[in-house]
Design a protein around this motif. Structure first.
Motif, PDB file in Angstrom:
ATOM      1  N   TRP A   1    -102.112  36.400  92.754  1.00  0.00           N
ATOM      2  CA  TRP A   1    -102.094  37.459  93.462  1.00  0.00           C
ATOM      3  C   TRP A   1    -103.101  37.606  94.629  1.00  0.00           C
TER       4      TRP A   1
ATOM      5  N   SER B   1    -102.729  37.907  98.486  1.00  0.00           N
ATOM      6  CA  SER B   1    -103.574  38.861  99.175  1.00  0.00           C
ATOM      7  C   SER B   1    -104.244  38.330 100.352  1.00  0.00           C
TER       8      SER B   1
ATOM      9  N   GLN C   1    -101.800  44.739  92.032  1.00  0.00           N
ATOM     10  CA  GLN C   1    -101.397  43.886  91.297  1.00  0.00           C
ATOM     11  C   GLN C   1    -102.484  42.887  90.569  1.00  0.00           C
ATOM     12  N   PHE C   2    -103.445  42.497  91.529  1.00  0.00           N
ATOM     13  CA  PHE C   2    -104.383  41.690  91.331  1.00  0.00           C
ATOM     14  C   PHE C   2    -105.381  42.371  90.381  1.00  0.00           C
TER      15      PHE C   2
ATOM     16  N   GLY D   1    -100.363  43.757  96.579  1.00  0.00           N
ATOM     17  CA  GLY D   1    -101.115  42.469  96.012  1.00  0.00           C
ATOM     18  C   GLY D   1    -102.441  42.922  95.544  1.00  0.00           C
TER      19      GLY D   1
END
Length: 115
Positions: free
Chosen positions: A53, A57, A40-41, A37
């Motif tokens: 994201w 998270s 991806q963030f 996460g």
């Protein structure tokens, strides 16, 4: 007596580790999801994706914090490792002194050369 104490401590650590296998596995899964996460963030460009994201998270971080017993499992695994290391250390030091026939000879030879 020292081996008996190491055995008891190792046995307790083993039972603690076995009791906390479930929280350890779920903590590992949560941390893997949290890592994914976060990656991806950091890669996302849009604000909506960053919010999504980031929310994922934060939720996974809160869930992973709830796995406090897993920390006890990690400590128990470390104690078990230390007991194993100490157990083998005592065996090696005792066997090396007894099994080496030249150590006595070398020590006696040094004593003779001093005189």
């Amino acid at each position: 007596m020292k081996k008996f104490g190491l055995f008891i401590v190792g046995l307790i650590a083993l039972f603690l580790l076995l009791a906390n296998v479930g929280p350890l596995i779920s903590l590992a899964i949560c941390l893997a999801i949290l890592y994914f996460g976060f990656k991806q963030f950091m890669k996302s460009e849009s604000t909506g994706a960053k919010i999504a994201w980031g929310s994922v998270s934060i939720i996974v971080l809160i869930v992973s914090i709830s796995h406090i017993p897993a920390i006890l499992g990690l400590v128990a695994a470390y104690v078990l490792y230390l007991v194993y290391k100490k157990w083998n250390e005592n065996d090696e030091s005792a066997s090396s002194k007894e099994s080496d026939p030249f150590s006595n000879f070398e020590r006696e030879w040094k004593e003779l050369n001093k005189n």
